[in-house]
Design a protein around this motif. Structure first.
Motif, mmCIF file in Angstrom:
data_model
loop_
_atom_site.group_PDB
_atom_site.id
_atom_site.type_symbol
_atom_site.label_atom_id
_atom_site.label_comp_id
_atom_site.label_asym_id
_atom_site.label_seq_id
_atom_site.Cartn_x
_atom_site.Cartn_y
_atom_site.Cartn_z
ATOM 1 N N MET A 48 0.846 -1.191 0.000
ATOM 2 C CA MET A 48 0.000 0.000 0.000
ATOM 3 C C MET A 48 0.886 1.247 0.000
ATOM 4 S SD MET A 48 -2.950 0.902 2.727
ATOM 5 C CE MET A 48 -3.671 2.501 2.777
ATOM 6 N N THR A 49 0.561 2.177 -0.843
ATOM 7 C CA THR A 49 1.327 3.414 -0.928
ATOM 8 C C THR A 49 0.976 4.313 0.244
ATOM 9 O OG1 THR A 49 1.272 3.238 -3.308
ATOM 10 C CG2 THR A 49 1.860 5.364 -2.413
ATOM 11 N N GLN A 50 2.001 4.953 0.779
ATOM 12 C CA GLN A 50 1.799 5.760 1.968
ATOM 13 C C GLN A 50 2.038 7.233 1.721
ATOM 14 O OE1 GLN A 50 3.587 4.493 5.590
ATOM 15 N NE2 GLN A 50 3.552 2.352 5.017
ATOM 16 N N ASP A 51 1.543 7.992 2.661
ATOM 17 C CA ASP A 51 1.853 9.403 2.768
ATOM 18 C C ASP A 51 3.374 9.515 2.927
ATOM 19 O OD1 ASP A 51 2.566 11.732 4.561
ATOM 20 O OD2 ASP A 51 0.447 12.169 4.206
ATOM 21 N N PRO A 52 4.039 10.425 2.206
ATOM 22 C CA PRO A 52 5.496 10.505 2.286
ATOM 23 C C PRO A 52 6.029 10.814 3.690
ATOM 24 C CG PRO A 52 4.611 12.349 1.022
ATOM 25 C CD PRO A 52 3.486 11.402 1.270
ATOM 26 N N VAL A 53 5.272 11.514 4.491
ATOM 27 C CA VAL A 53 5.718 11.827 5.850
ATOM 28 C C VAL A 53 5.764 10.548 6.693
ATOM 29 C CG1 VAL A 53 5.186 13.155 7.944
ATOM 30 C CG2 VAL A 53 4.865 14.195 5.704
ATOM 31 N N GLN A 54 4.880 9.607 6.407
ATOM 32 C CA GLN A 54 4.863 8.331 7.135
ATOM 33 C C GLN A 54 5.865 7.345 6.559
ATOM 34 O OE1 GLN A 54 0.808 7.057 6.874
ATOM 35 N NE2 GLN A 54 0.093 8.575 8.338
ATOM 36 N N SER A 55 5.969 7.286 5.224
ATOM 37 C CA SER A 55 6.838 6.290 4.596
ATOM 38 C C SER A 55 8.314 6.702 4.588
ATOM 39 C CB SER A 55 6.366 5.989 3.179
ATOM 40 O OG SER A 55 6.432 7.151 2.370
ATOM 41 N N ASN A 56 8.577 7.999 4.623
ATOM 42 C CA ASN A 56 9.952 8.522 4.580
ATOM 43 C C ASN A 56 10.115 9.618 5.642
ATOM 44 O OD1 ASN A 56 11.160 7.352 1.853
ATOM 45 N ND2 ASN A 56 9.040 7.928 1.465
ATOM 46 N N PRO A 57 9.911 9.279 6.932
ATOM 47 C CA PRO A 57 9.887 10.302 7.974
ATOM 48 C C PRO A 57 11.206 11.029 8.201
ATOM 49 C CG PRO A 57 9.925 8.133 8.966
ATOM 50 C CD PRO A 57 9.739 7.936 7.470
ATOM 51 N N GLY A 58 12.304 10.446 7.808
ATOM 52 C CA GLY A 58 13.591 11.109 7.970
ATOM 53 C C GLY A 58 13.868 12.156 6.904
ATOM 54 N N ASN A 59 13.004 12.202 5.876
ATOM 55 C CA ASN A 59 13.229 13.122 4.760
ATOM 56 C C ASN A 59 12.127 14.162 4.599
ATOM 57 O OD1 ASN A 59 14.159 10.146 3.748
ATOM 58 N ND2 ASN A 59 15.680 11.726 3.386
ATOM 59 N N TYR A 60 10.886 13.780 4.867
ATOM 60 C CA TYR A 60 9.740 14.682 4.709
ATOM 61 C C TYR A 60 9.260 15.170 6.063
ATOM 62 C CZ TYR A 60 8.919 13.330 -0.176
ATOM 63 O OH TYR A 60 9.023 13.117 -1.528
ATOM 64 N N SER A 61 8.928 16.456 6.137
ATOM 65 C CA SER A 61 8.297 16.993 7.340
ATOM 66 C C SER A 61 7.230 17.996 6.929
ATOM 67 C CB SER A 61 9.323 17.653 8.265
ATOM 68 O OG SER A 61 9.959 18.729 7.610
ATOM 69 N N VAL A 62 6.193 18.095 7.742
ATOM 70 C CA VAL A 62 5.114 19.060 7.500
ATOM 71 C C VAL A 62 5.554 20.384 8.106
ATOM 72 C CG1 VAL A 62 2.703 19.633 7.933
ATOM 73 C CG2 VAL A 62 3.369 17.241 7.559
ATOM 74 N N VAL A 63 5.604 21.440 7.272
ATOM 75 C CA VAL A 63 5.999 22.757 7.780
ATOM 76 C C VAL A 63 4.814 23.714 7.880
ATOM 77 C CG1 VAL A 63 8.422 22.564 7.117
ATOM 78 C CG2 VAL A 63 6.787 23.541 5.495
ATOM 79 N N PHE A 64 3.690 23.350 7.242
ATOM 80 C CA PHE A 64 2.459 24.145 7.339
ATOM 81 C C PHE A 64 1.305 23.285 6.875
ATOM 82 C CE2 PHE A 64 -0.850 26.773 5.458
ATOM 83 C CZ PHE A 64 -1.093 27.686 6.476
ATOM 84 N N GLU A 65 0.144 23.466 7.524
ATOM 85 C CA GLU A 65 -1.046 22.751 7.071
ATOM 86 C C GLU A 65 -2.287 23.494 7.514
ATOM 87 O OE1 GLU A 65 -2.798 18.227 6.844
ATOM 88 O OE2 GLU A 65 -1.217 18.659 8.298
ATOM 89 N N ARG A 119 14.302 16.804 2.304
ATOM 90 C CA ARG A 119 15.770 16.900 2.254
ATOM 91 C C ARG A 119 16.370 15.507 2.148
ATOM 92 N NH1 ARG A 119 18.346 21.625 4.518
ATOM 93 N NH2 ARG A 119 16.812 23.145 5.226
ATOM 94 N N ASP A 120 17.446 15.389 1.346
ATOM 95 C CA ASP A 120 18.221 14.156 1.318
ATOM 96 C C ASP A 120 19.646 14.448 0.877
ATOM 97 O OD1 ASP A 120 18.478 14.148 -1.494
ATOM 98 O OD2 ASP A 120 16.984 12.603 -1.800
ATOM 99 N N ARG A 166 17.756 6.989 -1.437
ATOM 100 C CA ARG A 166 16.612 6.518 -2.219
ATOM 101 C C ARG A 166 15.410 6.395 -1.286
ATOM 102 N NH1 ARG A 166 16.431 2.377 -6.967
ATOM 103 N NH2 ARG A 166 14.290 1.673 -6.874
ATOM 104 N N THR A 167 14.270 6.955 -1.697
ATOM 105 C CA THR A 167 13.054 6.863 -0.884
ATOM 106 C C THR A 167 12.386 5.519 -1.087
ATOM 107 O OG1 THR A 167 11.548 7.729 -2.580
ATOM 108 C CG2 THR A 167 12.639 9.353 -1.153
ATOM 109 N N VAL A 168 11.403 5.235 -0.246
ATOM 110 C CA VAL A 168 10.505 4.119 -0.500
ATOM 111 C C VAL A 168 9.306 4.693 -1.248
ATOM 112 C CG1 VAL A 168 11.281 2.801 1.506
ATOM 113 C CG2 VAL A 168 9.315 4.311 1.722
ATOM 114 N N VAL A 169 8.531 3.809 -1.870
ATOM 115 C CA VAL A 169 7.403 4.271 -2.682
ATOM 116 C C VAL A 169 6.434 5.093 -1.823
ATOM 117 C CG1 VAL A 169 6.013 2.185 -2.371
ATOM 118 C CG2 VAL A 169 5.728 3.563 -4.433
ATOM 119 N N HIS A 170 5.947 6.178 -2.401
ATOM 120 C CA HIS A 170 5.008 7.071 -1.720
ATOM 121 C C HIS A 170 4.182 7.813 -2.760
ATOM 122 C CE1 HIS A 170 8.690 9.370 -2.466
ATOM 123 N NE2 HIS A 170 7.904 10.434 -2.566
ATOM 124 N N ARG A 171 3.145 8.504 -2.300
ATOM 125 C CA ARG A 171 2.217 9.184 -3.202
ATOM 126 C C ARG A 171 2.084 10.649 -2.824
ATOM 127 N NH1 ARG A 171 -1.185 8.718 -7.068
ATOM 128 N NH2 ARG A 171 -3.242 9.647 -7.104
#
Length: 98
Positions: free
Chosen positions: A1-18, A28-29, A34-39
């Motif tokens: 199952m494809t995940q939210d990038p913040v969940q699947s790649n937490p060391g690279n993606y962060s929410v800065v505003f919502e 950042r990388d 290489r990331t894991v699959v995300h949507r």
């Protein structure tokens, strides 16, 4: 199952505003990462650094090289990203919630 990038790649993606209409992610990388699959939903991407990446979506693969300060529309997509350059990647995504 494809995940939210913040969940699947937490060391690279962060929410800065919502809010109820958009979510802004910072990514950042480092070279070789290489990331894991995300949507991503429909988004606007803003590059904070120059970078070179390979994007893999199913059987399709493409390389992109973008300078810092690039702003572009990205339709919704599912992929794996790989930093194939010699510089860190630093990007912001403005994801639409509509």
């Amino acid at each position: 199952m494809t995940q939210d990038p913040v969940q699947s790649n937490p060391g690279n993606y962060s929410v800065v505003f919502e809010n109820d209409r958009v979510r802004v992610l910072e990514y950042r990388d480092t070279p070789g990462h290489r990331t894991v699959v995300h949507r991503h939903p429909d988004s606007v991407m803003v590059t904070a650094s120059s970078f070179r990446r390979r994007l893999i979506s199913g059987d399709h693969e493409r390389e992109v090289e973008l300078p810092a300060g690039t702003v572009q529309w990205l339709p919704a997509q599912e992929h794996v990203g790989e930093n194939i350059g010699e510089t860190d990647t630093h990007v912001f995504f403005v994801e639409l919630k509509e």
